[in-house]
Design a protein around this motif. Structure first.
Motif, short mmCIF file in Angstrom:
data_model
loop_
_atom_site.label_atom_id
_atom_site.label_comp_id
_atom_site.label_asym_id
_atom_site.label_seq_id
_atom_site.Cartn_x
_atom_site.Cartn_y
_atom_site.Cartn_z
N ILE A 1 2.61 -31.90 -31.37
CA ILE A 1 1.81 -32.91 -31.86
C ILE A 1 2.26 -34.50 -31.44
O ILE A 1 1.53 -35.21 -31.08
N VAL A 2 3.58 -34.52 -31.74
CA VAL A 2 4.18 -35.72 -31.35
C VAL A 2 4.69 -36.01 -29.81
O VAL A 2 4.92 -36.97 -29.57
N GLY A 3 4.45 -34.92 -29.17
CA GLY A 3 4.93 -34.96 -27.75
C GLY A 3 3.45 -34.66 -26.97
O GLY A 3 2.30 -35.13 -27.12
N ASN A 4 3.97 -34.07 -25.76
CA ASN A 4 2.67 -33.67 -24.75
C ASN A 4 2.05 -32.25 -25.53
O ASN A 4 2.70 -31.24 -25.22
N PHE A 5 0.98 -32.38 -25.97
CA PHE A 5 0.36 -31.49 -26.99
C PHE A 5 0.07 -30.01 -26.04
O PHE A 5 0.36 -28.85 -26.19
N GLU A 6 -0.55 -30.41 -24.88
CA GLU A 6 -1.07 -29.33 -23.84
C GLU A 6 0.10 -28.55 -23.50
O GLU A 6 0.27 -27.26 -23.45
N ASP A 7 0.93 -29.31 -22.83
CA ASP A 7 2.06 -28.65 -22.28
C ASP A 7 2.86 -27.76 -23.39
O ASP A 7 3.43 -26.77 -22.84
N ALA A 8 3.15 -28.28 -24.46
CA ALA A 8 3.81 -27.80 -25.38
C ALA A 8 3.34 -26.47 -25.70
O ALA A 8 4.16 -25.37 -26.06
N VAL A 9 2.25 -26.33 -26.03
CA VAL A 9 1.36 -25.22 -26.25
C VAL A 9 1.34 -24.13 -25.07
O VAL A 9 1.52 -22.96 -25.36
N TYR A 10 1.25 -24.57 -24.08
CA TYR A 10 1.17 -23.84 -22.82
C TYR A 10 2.62 -23.08 -22.62
O TYR A 10 2.65 -21.92 -22.45
N ALA A 11 3.69 -23.73 -22.85
CA ALA A 11 4.96 -23.15 -22.70
C ALA A 11 5.29 -22.24 -23.85
O ALA A 11 5.73 -21.35 -23.58
N ARG B 1 3.25 -20.47 -25.56
CA ARG B 1 2.30 -19.36 -25.58
C ARG B 1 2.97 -18.53 -24.46
O ARG B 1 2.81 -17.15 -24.42
N ASN B 2 3.39 -18.99 -23.28
CA ASN B 2 3.61 -18.20 -22.02
C ASN B 2 5.09 -17.95 -21.67
O ASN B 2 5.31 -17.10 -20.97
N PHE B 3 5.97 -18.71 -22.41
CA PHE B 3 7.47 -18.90 -22.21
C PHE B 3 8.41 -18.51 -23.27
O PHE B 3 9.55 -18.31 -23.17
N ALA B 4 7.82 -18.63 -24.39
CA ALA B 4 8.70 -18.32 -25.47
C ALA B 4 9.49 -16.94 -25.51
O ALA B 4 10.54 -16.77 -26.11
N ASP B 5 8.70 -15.87 -25.02
CA ASP B 5 9.35 -14.68 -25.15
C ASP B 5 10.43 -14.54 -23.89
O ASP B 5 11.03 -13.30 -23.77
N ARG B 6 10.44 -15.31 -23.32
CA ARG B 6 11.79 -15.29 -22.25
C ARG B 6 12.94 -15.38 -22.82
O ARG B 6 13.87 -15.22 -22.31
N VAL C 1 17.76 -17.41 -21.24
CA VAL C 1 16.47 -16.72 -21.30
C VAL C 1 16.86 -15.48 -20.92
O VAL C 1 17.57 -14.94 -20.19
N ASP C 2 15.93 -14.49 -21.33
CA ASP C 2 16.07 -12.95 -21.18
C ASP C 2 15.71 -12.66 -19.78
O ASP C 2 14.43 -12.94 -19.19
N SER C 3 16.70 -11.91 -19.03
CA SER C 3 16.36 -11.53 -17.56
C SER C 3 16.12 -10.23 -17.51
O SER C 3 16.32 -9.61 -16.72
N ALA C 4 14.82 -9.90 -18.36
CA ALA C 4 14.40 -8.61 -18.07
C ALA C 4 13.58 -8.44 -16.78
O ALA C 4 13.77 -7.22 -16.36
N SER C 5 12.90 -9.13 -16.52
CA SER C 5 12.27 -9.12 -15.14
C SER C 5 12.96 -9.65 -13.90
O SER C 5 14.00 -10.53 -13.98
N ALA C 6 12.89 -9.18 -12.86
CA ALA C 6 13.91 -9.17 -11.74
C ALA C 6 13.41 -10.71 -11.12
O ALA C 6 14.45 -11.42 -10.59
N GLU C 7 12.21 -11.05 -11.10
CA GLU C 7 11.63 -12.29 -10.53
C GLU C 7 11.07 -13.01 -11.51
O GLU C 7 9.56 -13.15 -11.33
N PRO C 8 11.51 -13.61 -12.47
CA PRO C 8 10.76 -14.11 -13.73
C PRO C 8 9.77 -15.33 -12.94
O PRO C 8 10.50 -16.21 -12.00
N GLU C 9 8.74 -15.70 -13.47
CA GLU C 9 8.14 -17.09 -13.05
C GLU C 9 8.78 -18.35 -13.52
O GLU C 9 9.56 -18.18 -14.62
N ALA C 10 8.85 -19.12 -12.82
CA ALA C 10 9.54 -20.24 -12.85
C ALA C 10 9.29 -21.11 -14.30
O ALA C 10 8.30 -21.37 -14.56
N LEU C 11 10.20 -21.56 -14.88
CA LEU C 11 10.10 -22.33 -16.12
C LEU C 11 9.09 -23.60 -15.61
O LEU C 11 9.78 -24.25 -14.76
N PRO C 12 8.67 -24.09 -16.74
CA PRO C 12 7.74 -25.50 -16.45
C PRO C 12 8.46 -26.61 -16.78
O PRO C 12 9.69 -26.65 -17.39
#
Length: 318
Positions: A214-224, A226-231, A270-281
Motif C-alpha cells: 500500500i505504501v510502496g508500488n502496489f502493483e509490483d509488490a503484489v506481482y512479486a 504472487r509469483n516469487f514468494a515461494d522461491r 531463494v530455494d534453488s529447486a529449479s535448474a533455471e529459475p525465472e529472473a527475480l524482478p
C-alpha cells in the motif's frame, strides 16, 4: 488505550532505545536455555511441553498484572501496557547496524560496512560488493522490522493485549534458540517451536506485506508476492521480501542461492529447486536502496498507527 500505549512506547524508544543485551532479554534467554536443558529428551513432544510451560511462565503473570492494574486505575493499566510495548517493540534494537552500514557506504568505506554486516548477520562478508552489502542489509532490515515491530504490533492489539506481544516475541525467539544452535539443529525438540511460530506469524506476515504494498508500488509488490514468494525456502521471509522488494522496485534474494547456506533466518535466500529459475524482478540494490527501505518501513508504521487510531475512534464512538 492501545493506541496511546504503542505511541508512547515508540516515543520512549526513540528517546532511549532498549539495548539488545538488556537484563530482561537476558532473563528470557536463560529461561529458554533452562527449559531446553530440563525437557529435551530427544522427542518433539518434549519440545511442545517446554514451549507451553515457557509461555505460561511469561504470559500468565503479564495478564494477572494487567488485570490488577485495570482494577486499580486505568492510568496504571496504561503504564503497564506502555512498559510491555517498550520491552517488546524493538524498532531501534538493530537499527544502529543498518544506520552505520548506510553511513559507511555513503562515505565509501566498504571495509567497515562489511564488518558491520558480518556482526549483524553472522555470515561471511569478505569480498562482498557494494550491491551485495546493500541487498543483504535491506533484506535483514525488512525481516527484523517485521519481527520486532509489525508482528508485535498485531498481537498487542489482539484481546490478549500485552500478553499477546510477549507471546509473539518469545515464540520468535524460541523458534531460533531451539533450532539454530549446532547441538539443536535438525533435532526433534525444536520442531514444535518452529510450527507454533509459523501459525502465530501467519496473519501478521501477510498484513506487513500488504502494508508494504500500500505504501510502496502496489502493483509490483503484489506481482512479486504472487509469483516469487515461494522461491524462498522460508515462506514468511519470501512473502516479506518479495512484497517489500516489489514495493521498492528492488531485486532481493538471488536466483541460485541455497537457503541452507545462510546461518541465520533473517538472511534471505531463494530455494534453488529449479535448474533455471525465472529472473527475480526489480533493480539491483544500491546505497540509495537503504534510504528507500527506511522510508518504506516508516510509511508502513504510520499506516498501521493510522488504522489503529481509526479503529480506536470507532470503538469509542460505538
Amino acid at each position: 488505550m492501545t493506541f496511546f500505549s504503542i505511541l508512547l512506547a515508540l516515543l520512549f524508544e526513540q528517546l532511549k532505545p532498549l539495548r539488545a543485551d538488556n537484563p530482561m532479554y537476558a532473563a528470557c534467554k536463560q529461561l529458554a536455555a533452562r527449559m531446553e536443558a530440563t525437557f529435551n529428551a530427544g522427542e518433539e513432544r518434549h519440545g511442545r511441553t517446554a514451549w507451553i510451560v515457557t509461555m505460561l511462565i511469561l504470559m500468565v503473570p503479564t495478564l494477572l498484572v494487567y488485570w490488577l492494574c485495570t482494577r486499580i486505575s486505568p492510568l496504571l493499566a496504561l503504564a503497564w501496557n506502555v512498559l510491555i510495548a517498550y520491552l517488546t517493540l524493538g524498532f531501534r534494537h538493530y537499527s544502529h547496524y543498518f544506520t552505520s552500514i548506510q553511513l559507511a557506504l555513503n562515505s565509501g568505506d566498504e571495509t567497515t560496512a562489511r564488518t558491520l554486516l558480518a556482526e549483524w548477520t553472522r555470515q561471511n562478508t569478505v569480498g562482498m560488493s557494494v550491491s551485495e552489502i546493500s541487498r543483504i542489509a535491506v533484506e535483514n532490515a525488512l525481516i527484523t522490522s517485521h519481527r520486532n515491530v509489525f508482528g508485535v504490533f498485531f498481537w498487542f492489539i489482539m484481546p490478549l493485549g500485552p500478553a499477546g506481544a510477549i507471546m509473539y516475541r518469545v515464540a520468535e525467539y524460541l523458534a531460533r534458540a531451539w533450532n539454530e544452535p549446532e547441538h539443536l539443529r535438525n533435532e526433534p525438540f525444536g520442531r514444535f517451536a518452529t510450527k507454533a511460530f509459523y501459525w502465530i506469524d501467519w496473519i501478521p506476515v501477510r498484513l506487513t506485506a500488504i502494508a508494504f504494498a500500500i505504501v510502496g508500488n502496489f502493483e509490483d509488490a503484489v506481482y512479486a508476492w504472487r509469483n516469487f514468494a515461494d522461491r524462498w525456502q522460508d515462506e514468511a521471509i519470501g512473502i516479506i521480501l518479495s512484497a517489500g522488494g516489489g514495493a521498492m522496485g528492488l531485486r532481493l534474494g538471488t536466483a541460485n542461492e541455497a537457503a541452507a547456506d545462510i546461518p541465520v533466518a533473517d538472511a534471505a535466500t531463494v530455494d534453488s529447486a529449479s535448474a533455471e529459475p525465472e529472473a527475480l524482478p526489480g533493480e539491483e540494490a544500491t546505497v540509495r536502496a537503504l534510504q528507500s527501505t527506511v522510508g518504506l518501513v516508516w510509511r508502513a508504521l504510520l499506516l498501521w498507527m493510522l488504522l489503529l487510531l481509526l479503529l480506536s475512534f470507532a470503538v469509542w464512538l460505538g
